[in-house]
Design a protein around this motif. Structure first.
Motif, PDB file in Angstrom:
ATOM      1  N   ASP A 117       0.807  -1.215   0.000  1.00  0.00           N
ATOM      2  CA  ASP A 117       0.000   0.000   0.000  1.00  0.00           C
ATOM      3  C   ASP A 117       0.848   1.276   0.000  1.00  0.00           C
ATOM      4  O   ASP A 117       0.310   2.365  -0.063  1.00  0.00           O
ATOM      5  CB  ASP A 117      -0.971   0.017   1.184  1.00  0.00           C
ATOM      6  N   GLU A 118       2.191   1.151   0.024  1.00  0.00           N
ATOM      7  CA  GLU A 118       3.061   2.312  -0.040  1.00  0.00           C
ATOM      8  C   GLU A 118       3.275   2.723  -1.484  1.00  0.00           C
ATOM      9  O   GLU A 118       3.376   1.891  -2.376  1.00  0.00           O
ATOM     10  CB  GLU A 118       4.424   2.002   0.584  1.00  0.00           C
ATOM     11  N   ASP A 119       3.344   4.039  -1.688  1.00  0.00           N
ATOM     12  CA  ASP A 119       3.626   4.576  -3.014  1.00  0.00           C
ATOM     13  C   ASP A 119       5.104   4.927  -3.061  1.00  0.00           C
ATOM     14  O   ASP A 119       5.520   5.965  -2.566  1.00  0.00           O
ATOM     15  CB  ASP A 119       2.760   5.816  -3.278  1.00  0.00           C
ATOM     16  N   GLY A 120       5.902   4.052  -3.639  1.00  0.00           N
ATOM     17  CA  GLY A 120       7.336   4.305  -3.727  1.00  0.00           C
ATOM     18  C   GLY A 120       8.123   3.359  -2.846  1.00  0.00           C
ATOM     19  O   GLY A 120       7.596   2.442  -2.230  1.00  0.00           O
ATOM     20  N   GLY A 121       9.437   3.601  -2.806  1.00  0.00           N
ATOM     21  CA  GLY A 121      10.311   2.796  -1.973  1.00  0.00           C
ATOM     22  C   GLY A 121      10.907   1.589  -2.660  1.00  0.00           C
ATOM     23  O   GLY A 121      11.603   0.800  -2.043  1.00  0.00           O
ATOM     24  N   ARG A 122      10.625   1.423  -3.950  1.00  0.00           N
ATOM     25  CA  ARG A 122      11.101   0.239  -4.660  1.00  0.00           C
ATOM     26  C   ARG A 122      12.143   0.548  -5.732  1.00  0.00           C
ATOM     27  O   ARG A 122      12.622  -0.350  -6.404  1.00  0.00           O
ATOM     28  CB  ARG A 122       9.924  -0.486  -5.303  1.00  0.00           C
ATOM     29  N   GLY A 123      12.472   1.812  -5.924  1.00  0.00           N
ATOM     30  CA  GLY A 123      13.352   2.217  -7.017  1.00  0.00           C
ATOM     31  C   GLY A 123      14.705   1.535  -7.008  1.00  0.00           C
ATOM     32  O   GLY A 123      15.120   0.947  -8.010  1.00  0.00           O
ATOM     33  N   LEU A 124      15.414   1.609  -5.879  1.00  0.00           N
ATOM     34  CA  LEU A 124      16.735   0.985  -5.827  1.00  0.00           C
ATOM     35  C   LEU A 124      16.644  -0.534  -5.829  1.00  0.00           C
ATOM     36  O   LEU A 124      17.555  -1.211  -6.327  1.00  0.00           O
ATOM     37  CB  LEU A 124      17.513   1.477  -4.611  1.00  0.00           C
ATOM     38  N   LEU A 125      15.552  -1.080  -5.304  1.00  0.00           N
ATOM     39  CA  LEU A 125      15.357  -2.539  -5.390  1.00  0.00           C
ATOM     40  C   LEU A 125      15.234  -2.963  -6.853  1.00  0.00           C
ATOM     41  O   LEU A 125      15.798  -3.982  -7.265  1.00  0.00           O
ATOM     42  CB  LEU A 125      14.112  -2.961  -4.614  1.00  0.00           C
ATOM     43  N   LEU A 126      14.499  -2.174  -7.643  1.00  0.00           N
ATOM     44  CA  LEU A 126      14.377  -2.461  -9.081  1.00  0.00           C
ATOM     45  C   LEU A 126      15.726  -2.351  -9.780  1.00  0.00           C
ATOM     46  O   LEU A 126      16.102  -3.215 -10.568  1.00  0.00           O
ATOM     47  CB  LEU A 126      13.392  -1.501  -9.739  1.00  0.00           C
ATOM     48  N   VAL A 127      16.442  -1.277  -9.495  1.00  0.00           N
ATOM     49  CA  VAL A 127      17.756  -1.069 -10.124  1.00  0.00           C
ATOM     50  C   VAL A 127      18.684  -2.227  -9.772  1.00  0.00           C
ATOM     51  O   VAL A 127      19.374  -2.779 -10.644  1.00  0.00           O
ATOM     52  CB  VAL A 127      18.357   0.289  -9.710  1.00  0.00           C
ATOM     53  N   ALA A 128      18.694  -2.641  -8.508  1.00  0.00           N
ATOM     54  CA  ALA A 128      19.552  -3.748  -8.081  1.00  0.00           C
ATOM     55  C   ALA A 128      19.160  -5.061  -8.762  1.00  0.00           C
ATOM     56  O   ALA A 128      20.015  -5.869  -9.122  1.00  0.00           O
ATOM     57  CB  ALA A 128      19.490  -3.907  -6.563  1.00  0.00           C
ATOM     58  N   ALA A 129      17.855  -5.262  -8.958  1.00  0.00           N
ATOM     59  CA  ALA A 129      17.389  -6.510  -9.570  1.00  0.00           C
ATOM     60  C   ALA A 129      17.631  -6.534 -11.078  1.00  0.00           C
ATOM     61  O   ALA A 129      17.895  -7.594 -11.646  1.00  0.00           O
ATOM     62  CB  ALA A 129      15.900  -6.705  -9.288  1.00  0.00           C
ATOM     63  N   LEU A 130      17.552  -5.392 -11.724  1.00  0.00           N
ATOM     64  CA  LEU A 130      17.626  -5.351 -13.190  1.00  0.00           C
ATOM     65  C   LEU A 130      19.037  -5.206 -13.737  1.00  0.00           C
ATOM     66  O   LEU A 130      19.307  -5.613 -14.872  1.00  0.00           O
ATOM     67  CB  LEU A 130      16.774  -4.197 -13.725  1.00  0.00           C
ATOM     68  N   THR A 131      19.938  -4.605 -12.975  1.00  0.00           N
ATOM     69  CA  THR A 131      21.286  -4.356 -13.478  1.00  0.00           C
ATOM     70  C   THR A 131      22.270  -5.358 -12.878  1.00  0.00           C
ATOM     71  O   THR A 131      21.958  -6.069 -11.936  1.00  0.00           O
ATOM     72  CB  THR A 131      21.728  -2.915 -13.165  1.00  0.00           C
ATOM     73  N   ASP A 132      23.459  -5.388 -13.448  1.00  0.00           N
ATOM     74  CA  ASP A 132      24.481  -6.314 -12.971  1.00  0.00           C
ATOM     75  C   ASP A 132      25.080  -5.871 -11.639  1.00  0.00           C
ATOM     76  O   ASP A 132      25.420  -6.693 -10.801  1.00  0.00           O
ATOM     77  CB  ASP A 132      25.582  -6.474 -14.019  1.00  0.00           C
ATOM     78  N   ARG A 133      25.217  -4.573 -11.460  1.00  0.00           N
ATOM     79  CA  ARG A 133      25.700  -4.033 -10.186  1.00  0.00           C
ATOM     80  C   ARG A 133      25.365  -2.548 -10.126  1.00  0.00           C
ATOM     81  O   ARG A 133      25.136  -1.912 -11.140  1.00  0.00           O
ATOM     82  CB  ARG A 133      27.192  -4.281  -9.991  1.00  0.00           C
ATOM     83  N   TRP A 134      25.332  -2.022  -8.918  1.00  0.00           N
ATOM     84  CA  TRP A 134      25.063  -0.607  -8.716  1.00  0.00           C
ATOM     85  C   TRP A 134      25.785  -0.152  -7.464  1.00  0.00           C
ATOM     86  O   TRP A 134      26.245  -0.956  -6.663  1.00  0.00           O
ATOM     87  CB  TRP A 134      23.564  -0.314  -8.614  1.00  0.00           C
ATOM     88  N   GLY A 135      25.879   1.156  -7.298  1.00  0.00           N
ATOM     89  CA  GLY A 135      26.516   1.702  -6.111  1.00  0.00           C
ATOM     90  C   GLY A 135      26.442   3.214  -6.139  1.00  0.00           C
ATOM     91  O   GLY A 135      25.704   3.800  -6.938  1.00  0.00           O
ATOM     92  N   TRP A 136      27.218   3.833  -5.288  1.00  0.00           N
ATOM     93  CA  TRP A 136      27.249   5.290  -5.244  1.00  0.00           C
ATOM     94  C   TRP A 136      28.610   5.729  -4.732  1.00  0.00           C
ATOM     95  O   TRP A 136      29.355   4.947  -4.140  1.00  0.00           O
ATOM     96  CB  TRP A 136      26.131   5.850  -4.365  1.00  0.00           C
ATOM     97  N   TYR A 137      28.939   6.993  -4.997  1.00  0.00           N
ATOM     98  CA  TYR A 137      30.148   7.594  -4.464  1.00  0.00           C
ATOM     99  C   TYR A 137      29.907   9.088  -4.265  1.00  0.00           C
ATOM    100  O   TYR A 137      29.081   9.684  -4.959  1.00  0.00           O
ATOM    101  CB  TYR A 137      31.367   7.332  -5.351  1.00  0.00           C
ATOM    102  N   PRO A 138      30.596   9.698  -3.307  1.00  0.00           N
ATOM    103  CA  PRO A 138      30.420  11.136  -3.078  1.00  0.00           C
ATOM    104  C   PRO A 138      31.066  11.925  -4.222  1.00  0.00           C
ATOM    105  O   PRO A 138      32.050  11.481  -4.818  1.00  0.00           O
ATOM    106  CB  PRO A 138      31.142  11.389  -1.750  1.00  0.00           C
ATOM    107  N   CYS A 139      30.514  13.084  -4.510  1.00  0.00           N
ATOM    108  CA  CYS A 139      31.090  13.948  -5.544  1.00  0.00           C
ATOM    109  C   CYS A 139      32.425  14.497  -5.068  1.00  0.00           C
ATOM    110  O   CYS A 139      32.541  14.976  -3.943  1.00  0.00           O
ATOM    111  CB  CYS A 139      30.152  15.111  -5.867  1.00  0.00           C
ATOM    112  N   ALA A 140      33.400  14.450  -5.939  1.00  0.00           N
ATOM    113  CA  ALA A 140      34.722  14.969  -5.596  1.00  0.00           C
ATOM    114  C   ALA A 140      34.804  16.475  -5.815  1.00  0.00           C
ATOM    115  O   ALA A 140      35.605  17.146  -5.188  1.00  0.00           O
ATOM    116  CB  ALA A 140      35.782  14.266  -6.439  1.00  0.00           C
ATOM    117  N   ASP A 141      33.957  16.996  -6.701  1.00  0.00           N
ATOM    118  CA  ASP A 141      34.052  18.408  -7.090  1.00  0.00           C
ATOM    119  C   ASP A 141      32.944  19.280  -6.503  1.00  0.00           C
ATOM    120  O   ASP A 141      32.647  20.334  -7.047  1.00  0.00           O
ATOM    121  CB  ASP A 141      34.075  18.526  -8.604  1.00  0.00           C
TER     122      ASP A 141
END
Length: 164
Positions: A117-141
């Motif tokens: 019943d929640e609207d949202g909260g699945r975006g990164l779960l979808l990305v993780a399931a559909l792609t080979d790998r994912w992650g993040w890093y802080p901006c250097a600039d």
């Protein structure tokens, strides 16, 4: 003296070429739902131009990942007056998506579970399931972070060099 010239084609014709060797696309978008939709639309056009045609599984997967990461940048990484940046890179058969926003203190964490019943909260779960790998890093600039995802796109059957 007049010379007859052949008529120009209505659409440019693509020459037969490998799907992609190396391509790069980067653009800034407004941190609004309209900006996220435009990012998805332009990414889809770019992927098609690179040889990943509309309607293919790879195209649908990549545009969905762009849509989710762009939506997250708008929803969770929005800073008033600041844009988000989309970068697509194709090298060999690997496509890398990077979405950068200016909100460094809101780190991407996939929801453990999202109730139906929640609207949202699945975006990164979808990305993780559909792609080979994912992650993040802080901006250097500057302030912010970049969330990335990578997908290996298998060669089309005619590119595999199978002889029968």
């Amino acid at each position: 003296m007049t010379s007859k010239q052949p008529p120009l084609p209505m659409r440019p014709v693509r020459a037969a070429q490998p799907r992609f060797t190396w391509h790069h696309f980067a653009m800034r978008f407004s941190s609004t739902p309209r900006g996220a939709r435009l990012a998805r639309h332009l990414a889809g056009e770019r992927l098609d131009a690179w040889g990943i045609p509309y309607g293919s599984e790879a195209h649908d997967t990549l545009t969905l990942a762009v849509a989710e990461l762009s939506s997250n940048a708008v929803r969770h990484g929005h800073v008033s007056g600041r844009d988000f940046r989309l970068r697509l890179t194709a090298e060999g058969t690997v496509i890398r998506i990077e979405v950068t926003d200016t909100r460094g203190e809101r780190l991407p964490t996939p929801a453990e579970t999202a109730s139906s019943d929640e609207d949202g909260g699945r975006g990164l779960l979808l990305v993780a399931a559909l792609t080979d790998r994912w992650g993040w890093y802080p901006c250097a600039d500057g302030p912010g972070k970049t969330v990335w995802a990578v997908l290996e796109v298998p060669p089309r059957p005619e590119q595999q060099g199978s002889s029968q």
